[in-house]
Write an enzyme that holds these catalytic residues in place. Sequence first.
Site, PDB file in Angstrom:
ATOM      1  N   LYS A 114       2.013 -22.552   0.356  1.00 12.99           N
ATOM      2  CA  LYS A 114       2.267 -21.521   1.374  1.00 12.99           C
ATOM      3  C   LYS A 114       2.782 -20.225   0.761  1.00 12.99           C
ATOM      4  O   LYS A 114       2.596 -19.153   1.331  1.00 12.99           O
ATOM      5  CB  LYS A 114       3.202 -22.050   2.463  1.00 12.99           C
ATOM      6  CG  LYS A 114       2.517 -23.116   3.299  1.00 12.99           C
ATOM      7  CD  LYS A 114       2.980 -23.189   4.727  1.00 12.99           C
ATOM      8  CE  LYS A 114       2.036 -24.118   5.493  1.00 12.99           C
ATOM      9  NZ  LYS A 114       2.511 -24.505   6.797  1.00 12.99           N
ATOM     10  N   LYS A 196      -7.407 -29.690   2.355  1.00 18.11           N
ATOM     11  CA  LYS A 196      -7.145 -30.447   3.585  1.00 18.11           C
ATOM     12  C   LYS A 196      -7.519 -29.623   4.827  1.00 18.11           C
ATOM     13  O   LYS A 196      -7.451 -28.389   4.804  1.00 18.11           O
ATOM     14  CB  LYS A 196      -5.694 -30.936   3.639  1.00 18.11           C
ATOM     15  CG  LYS A 196      -4.693 -29.922   4.079  1.00 18.11           C
ATOM     16  CD  LYS A 196      -3.397 -30.566   4.603  1.00 18.11           C
ATOM     17  CE  LYS A 196      -2.550 -29.463   5.223  1.00 18.11           C
ATOM     18  NZ  LYS A 196      -1.515 -29.848   6.113  1.00 18.11           N
ATOM     19  N   LYS A 199      -4.746 -26.405  10.502  1.00 20.36           N
ATOM     20  CA  LYS A 199      -4.859 -25.605  11.721  1.00 20.36           C
ATOM     21  C   LYS A 199      -4.665 -24.133  11.435  1.00 20.36           C
ATOM     22  O   LYS A 199      -4.988 -23.296  12.256  1.00 20.36           O
ATOM     23  CB  LYS A 199      -3.905 -26.115  12.801  1.00 20.36           C
ATOM     24  CG  LYS A 199      -2.430 -26.156  12.447  1.00 20.36           C
ATOM     25  CD  LYS A 199      -1.635 -26.475  13.707  1.00 20.36           C
ATOM     26  CE  LYS A 199      -0.755 -27.693  13.600  1.00 20.36           C
ATOM     27  NZ  LYS A 199       0.453 -27.492  12.807  1.00 20.36           N
TER      28      LYS A 199
END
Length: 334
Positions: A114, A196, A199
């Site tokens: 992130k 992966k 969302k």
Amino acid sequence: METKKRIFSGVQPSGNITLGNYLGAIKNWVELQDDYECLYAIMDMHSITVRQDPKELKKRTLDLLKIYLACGIDPEKNLLFVQSHVPSHAQLAWVLNCYTYMGELSRMTQFKDKSKSHADNINAGLFTYPVLMAADILLYSADLVPVGKDQMQHIEICRDIAGRFNAIYGDVFKIPEGFLPKAGAKVMSLQEPLKKMSKSDPNPKGYISILDDSAVIAKKIKSAVTDSEGVVEFREGDEAKAGINNLMTIYSAVTGKTMDEITKEYAGAGYGVFKSDTADAVVEHIRPIREEYDRLSGDKAYLEGIFRSGAERAEKIASRMVSKVYKKVGFLPF
Ligand code: ATP
Ligand code: LTN
């Protein structure tokens, strides 16, 4: 009477809930709800580690509660609540921050990923995210935490923090176990099958939202990236087969068939038929969820009743743990 073991888990209201979130976490929660005492929360405090639009966040929080219910989580059997409604989470997180090392937090894969994808906002909350997650779990003395594979590293750090605290102050925290689903612990992106399914993927073709309509789901699965070999066979670890491995995982998770059964079923059939059957199986699996979600949409008072009583009951359990911890560290009681 034997007391049931306890489960804690949650999902962030940070975007459209994907098939990965469902197969990796929520589907398992539904299966475990009869055998455990379960608390399932909506992790809104975690979601602001990445910038959120306030209006959207509020809407998504309620939408996520509807999704939990629509997936089959029974509000009578389980305790459902919103993380920010229970102040004990932030209180325990602060204390645990003082028992967590910078070194161990900087090894977290999610933080590293992130920090790359949100390079303009590498905030302290993103760094201490796993500490708040440890607080979520330890407040309720959870035995088991059903999550997808990407969260297992956070369960490990939670166990380390709890063990460290216990070594100083005695037996305060229960050491929890992570729990992965048999199929679907790591659903991959349909467009980049080495990543992966997420969302927050900017490309919606990479993920299936469980609220996508049937035609959209079918289209996304049919255009999923595969290989040119044309053999429906699961080969663990073979990067060239990552796309087909992923579709087989999805098919297995929604039908309950094993990889061997699927391989036999599609021997000589090619990817076209397999993709089309996978699309049908996913659509049929998700259809009742979507229908129940739409039915719940108007029922605001019902939803409010659930999260209000959930927060009250959760805070009762959690505040006891905060008091115990405050006492152990030597805060003056009042
Ligand atoms: P974001 O992209 O915003 O970080 P996310 O899609 O990773 O979010 P979370 O709210 O962080 O979703 O995760 C909720 C649960 O879903 C966790 O238990 C997580 O392990 C699981 N999960 C997330 N993505 C997948 C996936 N691709 N496959 C299986 N499980 C997943
Ligand atoms: N970090 C989790 C969401 C989460 C969670 C938790 C899961 C926050 N607190 C406690 C299990 C237990 C994620 O899925 N990204």
